[in-house]
Design a protein around this motif. Structure first.
Motif, PDB file in Angstrom:
ATOM      1  N   LEU A  30       0.859  -1.176   0.000  1.00  0.00           N
ATOM      2  CA  LEU A  30       0.000   0.000   0.000  1.00  0.00           C
ATOM      3  C   LEU A  30       0.897   1.227   0.000  1.00  0.00           C
TER       4      LEU A  30
ATOM      5  N   ARG B  98      -2.948   6.095   0.901  1.00  0.00           N
ATOM      6  CA  ARG B  98      -4.406   6.076   1.012  1.00  0.00           C
ATOM      7  C   ARG B  98      -4.844   7.464   1.417  1.00  0.00           C
TER       8      ARG B  98
ATOM      9  N   SER C 161      -7.031   4.542  -2.806  1.00  0.00           N
ATOM     10  CA  SER C 161      -5.860   3.805  -2.334  1.00  0.00           C
ATOM     11  C   SER C 161      -4.988   3.466  -3.530  1.00  0.00           C
TER      12      SER C 161
END
Length: 457
Positions: free
Chosen positions: A18, A21, A26
């Motif tokens: 990731l 976000r 995201s």
């Protein structure tokens, strides 16, 4: 998100990290199991109020064909009560903002932003604007080149900034990027990961009041970007390249060897090389079959083709020479003959430069003389190094100004073997291979031609 829709893309793409976000969006580093490559994967919640506008922006961005962008590869959704998924290229570099803990040199700033401006200009020509240029939108690669990301999508998510007509907003943003590179400050009170520049009467102070010895010509370019002095991003790019060519970077260059010297970039590019190589090796160790290759594209009269047409005949070349009208002492003129000797181990090479865009010089090349005006339908090239940008130019005179030639083809991201053909012949006596971007070879940037064949049919 519905279970069926999730299964469609989750079966193909594996989420790895990731990256960010923000609100409904995201951004992931992901892996495409079908094509075996790393990609960027952005999801946007179905609750986002401008989801369908963002979808249209992503579709428009997918039509950009310039390799200087992080291209949109796929757009999925949004179905009712479903999220939008946008797949983009994954750029193995670092964002510009990560290198602005201190100001760039004037030459480095002009060269970096000139590359971005040229890319923006190319997108404008295809009817697409960025809308929200920030230091995070520029990625610096180990070879010194710049890639632009977030085209249309960032503006769709967070709004166009500044709130101007789209092309004017991009030109304004180019001026702000130049200000940031010169001062390591963002000129306006907006969160971009950089300190805000000092203000006076509600406006950022001139860059030269923050950092000494910034050329006034660069300050004027910023003013013109902000005050409507430019009609197109191409005009900004031309002025920046002109200024980059007039500036020097002595402290950041190390002469290695050669007739005019090989030059190795230190500082930013060296740091990028270390980080990107480590990242690349780590990814390669865990993922097989993900080769890094040139992806050539051609615009103009001619297109890329896989093979020579049967009815074409090879045209005689009576003379070959280096073509360096904007240089001082030629471009390895003694090597030009090697482009015609049919020996795959020899070549005409440019001299070695310390950045891929020839230190701000618009171009350099090789010119062949066909002896008389001929109808040219194809040009076949074997090049030195991968990822050159070049133009094939044709004319009836030995012009000193390359702008006076006609463009047969404009190629970006060239590999080592290129075949260009046009259904409509272009007539001329002289054919020029005009390099505008050079590949990274042995510690510097240089291009070259191992072989050139011109045909008519």
């Amino acid at each position: 998100m519905t279970e069926g829709a999730a299964r469609v893309w989750r079966e193909r793409y594996e989420l790895i990290d990731l990256v960010a976000r923000v609100g409904p969006s995201s951004l992931w580093r992901a892996y495409d199991n079908r094509l075996r490559r790393t990609v960027g994967l952005r999801t946007v919640d179905s609750s986002f109020p401008r989801l369908h506008d963002l979808h249209r922006a992503a579709i428009a961005a997918a039509h950009i064909t310039d390799r200087r962008f992080a291209n949109v590869l796929d757009v999925m959704g949004p179905e009712p009560d479903d999220e939008l998924v946008v797949i983009t290229e994954w750029i193995p570099g670092l964002a510009l903002r990560e290198f602005l803990d201190q100001p760039m040199t004037p030459h480095g700033a002009a060269s970096t932003v000139a590359q971005a401006a040229r890319a923006i200009s190319s997108a404008h020509a295809q009817g697409v604007t960025h809308g929200r240029l920030r230091p995070s939108a520029l990625m610096l690669l180990p070879d010194g080149s710049v890639r632009v990301r977030g085209h249309g999508i960032d503006a769709g998510l967070y709004g166009r900034d500044p709130d101007l007509e789209p092309v004017a907003a991009d030109i304004h943003g180019i001026g702000s990027l130049l200000y940031a590179c010169l001062t390591a400050r963002w000129p306006f009170d907006t969160e971009v990961g950089l300190p805000v520049a000092a203000q006076e009467n509600g406006q950022p102070v001139r860059p030269s009041r923050t950092v000494a010895d910034i050329p006034e010509a660069l300050c004027r370019i910023i003013d013109s970007c902000w005050q409507g002095g430019y009609a197109t991003a191409a005009e900004v790019a031309a002025d920046l390249r002109l200024q980059a060519g007039a500036l020097t970077e002595g402290p950041r260059r190390q002469v290695l060897h050669g007739r005019r010297g090989r030059v190795l970039v230190t500082g930013v590019v060296a740091a990028l090389g270390t980080v990107a190589v480590v990242m690349g090796l780590a990814d390669a160790a865990s993922r097989s079959g993900d080769p890094v290759t040139a992806q050539p594209q051609a615009r103009g009269l001619a297109t890329l083709v896989p093979s020579v047409a049967r009815d074409e005949r090879r045209l005689p070349i009576v003379e070959v020479e280096d073509y360096d009208p904007l240089g001082v002492d030629g471009e390895n003129e003694d090597l030009a003959r090697f482009a015609l000797d049919r020996d795959p181990l020899t070549a005409w090479n440019t001299v070695t430069y310390y950045d891929p865009y020839l230190g701000g010089k618009p171009g350099v090349g090789l010119r062949v003389d066909l002896g008389a005006p001929r109808q040219v339908t194809s040009v076949e090239l074997k090049l030195v190094g991968a990822n050159s940008d070049f133009e094939v130019l044709i004319g009836n005179k030995r012009f000193a100004d390359p702008e006076k030639y006609r463009t047969f083809a404009d190629v970006t991201g060239a590999g080592t073997n290129i075949l260009l053909r046009s259904a409509r012949p272009m007539t001329g006596r002289y054919v020029v291979v005009w390099f505008t971007r050079l590949p990274w070879i042995d510690g510097g940037y240089r291009g070259g031609v191992r072989s050139i064949v011109v045909r008519s049919g």
